[in-house]
Design a protein around this motif. Sequence first.
Motif, PDB file in Angstrom:
ATOM      1  N   PHE A 314      29.135  13.102  18.037  1.00 28.58           N
ATOM      2  CA  PHE A 314      30.188  13.819  18.755  1.00 28.58           C
ATOM      3  C   PHE A 314      30.135  13.419  20.221  1.00 28.58           C
ATOM      4  N   GLY A 315      31.269  13.482  20.872  1.00 29.40           N
ATOM      5  CA  GLY A 315      31.355  13.147  22.283  1.00 29.40           C
ATOM      6  C   GLY A 315      32.312  14.079  22.989  1.00 29.40           C
ATOM      7  N   LEU A 316      31.840  14.719  24.037  1.00 29.39           N
ATOM      8  CA  LEU A 316      32.634  15.650  24.820  1.00 29.39           C
ATOM      9  C   LEU A 316      32.488  15.306  26.298  1.00 29.39           C
ATOM     10  N   ASP A 317      33.294  15.954  27.121  1.00 25.41           N
ATOM     11  CA  ASP A 317      33.123  15.780  28.562  1.00 25.41           C
ATOM     12  C   ASP A 317      31.776  16.317  29.013  1.00 25.41           C
ATOM     13  N   GLN A 318      31.285  17.358  28.336  1.00 29.73           N
ATOM     14  CA  GLN A 318      30.039  18.001  28.753  1.00 29.73           C
ATOM     15  C   GLN A 318      28.791  17.345  28.167  1.00 29.73           C
ATOM     16  N   ALA A 319      28.923  16.683  27.020  1.00 29.39           N
ATOM     17  CA  ALA A 319      27.723  16.133  26.370  1.00 29.39           C
ATOM     18  C   ALA A 319      28.118  15.162  25.270  1.00 29.39           C
ATOM     19  N   THR A 320      27.148  14.336  24.894  1.00 28.54           N
ATOM     20  CA  THR A 320      27.238  13.521  23.691  1.00 28.54           C
ATOM     21  C   THR A 320      26.048  13.864  22.818  1.00 28.54           C
ATOM     22  N   GLY A 321      26.136  13.521  21.556  1.00 28.70           N
ATOM     23  CA  GLY A 321      25.023  13.822  20.666  1.00 28.70           C
ATOM     24  C   GLY A 321      25.389  13.523  19.229  1.00 28.70           C
ATOM     25  N   ALA A 322      24.605  14.084  18.311  1.00 28.45           N
ATOM     26  CA  ALA A 322      24.837  13.805  16.895  1.00 28.45           C
ATOM     27  C   ALA A 322      24.137  14.849  16.047  1.00 28.45           C
ATOM     28  N   LEU A 323      24.688  15.040  14.852  1.00 29.33           N
ATOM     29  CA  LEU A 323      24.027  15.798  13.787  1.00 29.33           C
ATOM     30  C   LEU A 323      23.456  14.781  12.813  1.00 29.33           C
ATOM     31  N   VAL A 324      22.156  14.829  12.584  1.00 29.60           N
ATOM     32  CA  VAL A 324      21.473  13.910  11.678  1.00 29.60           C
ATOM     33  C   VAL A 324      20.998  14.720  10.474  1.00 29.60           C
ATOM     34  N   VAL A 325      21.440  14.322   9.282  1.00 31.05           N
ATOM     35  CA  VAL A 325      21.139  15.074   8.064  1.00 31.05           C
ATOM     36  C   VAL A 325      20.440  14.161   7.076  1.00 31.05           C
ATOM     37  N   GLU A 326      19.327  14.637   6.544  1.00 30.16           N
ATOM     38  CA  GLU A 326      18.634  13.912   5.475  1.00 30.16           C
ATOM     39  C   GLU A 326      19.060  14.507   4.141  1.00 30.16           C
ATOM     40  N   HIS A 327      19.591  13.674   3.267  1.00 33.41           N
ATOM     41  CA  HIS A 327      20.176  14.143   2.004  1.00 33.41           C
ATOM     42  C   HIS A 327      19.390  13.580   0.836  1.00 33.41           C
ATOM     43  N   GLY A 328      18.967  14.491  -0.072  1.00 32.43           N
ATOM     44  CA  GLY A 328      18.393  14.050  -1.338  1.00 32.43           C
ATOM     45  C   GLY A 328      16.949  13.628  -1.259  1.00 32.43           C
ATOM     46  N   ARG A 329      16.029  14.600  -1.364  1.00 38.09           N
ATOM     47  CA  ARG A 329      14.596  14.279  -1.354  1.00 38.09           C
ATOM     48  C   ARG A 329      13.880  15.017  -2.483  1.00 38.09           C
ATOM     49  N   GLY A 330      14.106  14.614  -3.738  1.00 35.62           N
ATOM     50  CA  GLY A 330      13.352  15.150  -4.858  1.00 35.62           C
ATOM     51  C   GLY A 330      13.632  16.612  -5.136  1.00 35.62           C
ATOM     52  N   GLY A 331      12.970  17.179  -6.161  1.00 33.37           N
ATOM     53  CA  GLY A 331      13.124  18.579  -6.509  1.00 33.37           C
ATOM     54  C   GLY A 331      14.574  18.911  -6.799  1.00 33.37           C
ATOM     55  N   ARG A 332      15.043  19.949  -6.178  1.00 34.81           N
ATOM     56  CA  ARG A 332      16.433  20.345  -6.402  1.00 34.81           C
ATOM     57  C   ARG A 332      17.387  19.448  -5.628  1.00 34.81           C
ATOM     58  N   TYR A 333      16.864  18.468  -4.919  1.00 35.28           N
ATOM     59  CA  TYR A 333      17.697  17.502  -4.192  1.00 35.28           C
ATOM     60  C   TYR A 333      17.713  16.179  -4.956  1.00 35.28           C
ATOM     61  N   ARG A 334      17.897  16.263  -6.266  1.00 35.07           N
ATOM     62  CA  ARG A 334      17.780  15.051  -7.074  1.00 35.07           C
ATOM     63  C   ARG A 334      18.857  14.030  -6.762  1.00 35.07           C
ATOM     64  N   SER A 335      20.063  14.507  -6.500  1.00 33.81           N
ATOM     65  CA  SER A 335      21.157  13.572  -6.257  1.00 33.81           C
ATOM     66  C   SER A 335      20.987  12.901  -4.908  1.00 33.81           C
ATOM     67  N   ARG A 336      20.952  11.569  -4.937  1.00 35.96           N
ATOM     68  CA  ARG A 336      20.823  10.813  -3.694  1.00 35.96           C
ATOM     69  C   ARG A 336      22.162  10.203  -3.269  1.00 35.96           C
ATOM     70  N   ARG A 337      23.193  10.450  -4.054  1.00 39.75           N
ATOM     71  CA  ARG A 337      24.507   9.933  -3.708  1.00 39.75           C
ATOM     72  C   ARG A 337      25.144  10.852  -2.672  1.00 39.75           C
ATOM     73  N   VAL A 338      25.506  10.289  -1.551  1.00 41.87           N
ATOM     74  CA  VAL A 338      26.151  11.065  -0.495  1.00 41.87           C
ATOM     75  C   VAL A 338      27.646  11.123  -0.794  1.00 41.87           C
ATOM     76  N   GLU A 339      28.128  12.278  -1.206  1.00 38.24           N
ATOM     77  CA  GLU A 339      29.522  12.415  -1.565  1.00 38.24           C
ATOM     78  C   GLU A 339      30.407  12.400  -0.321  1.00 38.24           C
ATOM     79  N   ARG A 340      31.620  11.888  -0.519  1.00 43.79           N
ATOM     80  CA  ARG A 340      32.582  11.894   0.583  1.00 43.79           C
ATOM     81  C   ARG A 340      32.897  13.316   1.012  1.00 43.79           C
ATOM     82  N   ARG A 341      32.913  14.217   0.024  1.00 41.25           N
ATOM     83  CA  ARG A 341      33.172  15.627   0.346  1.00 41.25           C
ATOM     84  C   ARG A 341      32.116  16.173   1.301  1.00 41.25           C
ATOM     85  N   MET A 342      30.850  15.834   1.075  1.00 40.42           N
ATOM     86  CA  MET A 342      29.776  16.301   1.945  1.00 40.42           C
ATOM     87  C   MET A 342      29.940  15.729   3.346  1.00 40.42           C
TER      88      MET A 342
END
Length: 544
Positions: A314-342
């Motif tokens: 994201f980029g604004l007049d006040q700041a820049t930055g990012a949201l970093v998300v780790e998706h799919g790491r075993g257990g109930r996170y079995r799906s490693r496919r990053v859906e477009r919906r997500m």
Amino acid sequence: MTARAGTAGELVPLAERIGWMLGCRALFVGMLFALWRATGHTHVPALLWAGAGWLAGTALATLPYWTRRTGTGSGPKGAVVALTVGLLGDGVLLIGAWYLLGGLDGPVGYLIVLHEVAVTLLASFRTGTKLAMWYSLLALIVVEAIDARVLDAGPMPSTTLSRLLLYLTVLWVSVLATAGFAAVNERELRRRRYDSEVLRRFGVTLTDGHSPATVSEQLARFPRDELLAHRAVVVVAPAPDGDEPAAPGHAVVVEPTGGGRPVRLHAEAVGSGVLARAIGSGTTTLTARLEPAAGDAWLAELLPGARNLVVVPFGLDQATGALVVEHGRGGRYRSRRVERRMVTTLEQATLHGSLAIGRALLVDRIRAAADRDGLTRLANRGRFDAALAAAFDRAAAGGTGFALIMIDLDHFKRLNDNHGHLVGDQVLRTAARSIAQSCREGDLAARYGGEEFAVIVDGADEEVAVGVAARVHQSIRSADGPVPVTASIGVGVYPGHGATPVEVIKAADAALYRAKESGRDRIVLAGSPAAEPDLPPVDAGVAA
């Protein structure tokens, strides 16, 4: 149909489905009349008049629910019963017309298939399959009644069980195909509705965040709580505020346990690696793993062993930055496919969250501007008074102390007269920078008034306070300003030199007065004699 229909969880409200089914029923009754006329019949049988009456009766039966929408009438359970009974009656009506108009050799069989498809789409695919079962049962009853000579075979002489089973197979294939199509679309609609709802709730949650760090943590929690992400980080790098340098950046890490951990942003974190690529391009970036050697060392330290990362900038007049998300790491996170919906949901959440972060940063800047002296950018007198009261409360509660350093630039009026007020303003700005750079982290430097400055040294005794004062004194003397200046400094310490903030101010002010009376360009501790400064003299001619 169930009793839950019509509740807030339904995609289409029950009242709307009832309305569509009434319209569909009216259409089919009209088509039956038209088919009867088209086949050369002149006398309208009682069955068709019963169909017209059935249409009016079912409309009246659902009237209480329609009136409930305006604040009167009963609840939806009666409407559910009326709708279910209505569909069962539709089956009896159409099977009766099917019998009268030639059975499998007549046109009503097509109407039954169309009615099934309409019910499956307009009511629900579960209702459609139940109605198909009802049609199958009624058709078998009619055929068996003809075989048993309970009914006259005249209207449908060539109907056999094998032909009926073939027709029912076509009916069921049509219903199941329509139901499958409806189920897929309903699932997608429910997903979109869920995404919209979680984004709405997230937007409401953001209104509770009053600081950039709080909003950042709320944004970092969103993918963990709503999208079942493994870990998430929000990185915020504030932009410079005019001539002021940028405020320190921050990051918030949400771990698998759900806890939020604030982290100070590394100076080079957003200038290299995947963060720099995402922020520079302004587009969401997917990466299988972090590469510490390629500039991701800081992020890899926050997310050790991270895999399948989505970086939403994201980029604004006040700041820049990012949201970093780790998706799919075993257990109930079995799906490693990053859906477009997500990804789309993350982008929308980041947009909402970044705007809230920008607002929080802007509020912080406005508050800081309200507490800052316009010329020197140090704290103003109001901020100083509040900070002094807070320092006193902390010291009194904790049994510690604090110090107050009062600073006055020597011969400043003469400097203004000789060099002009523009030069005088520049001297004040230079002195302010020197004072701020000489303070410890946590100390407050303020413009007290005119050419006077003050520094609150929290948790300090006499030795620490005099050490800070000495650094301030030397920094002002050696500053590279338009005109060399010196300063007289008085130091007061709580509780040794006063039991209240006012008494400490008086003690420091009295010490400053003694420093000036003793020849200026020196530091005086309250209750101590003024000492000659062990410093080379400043060119008095230039200073004047």
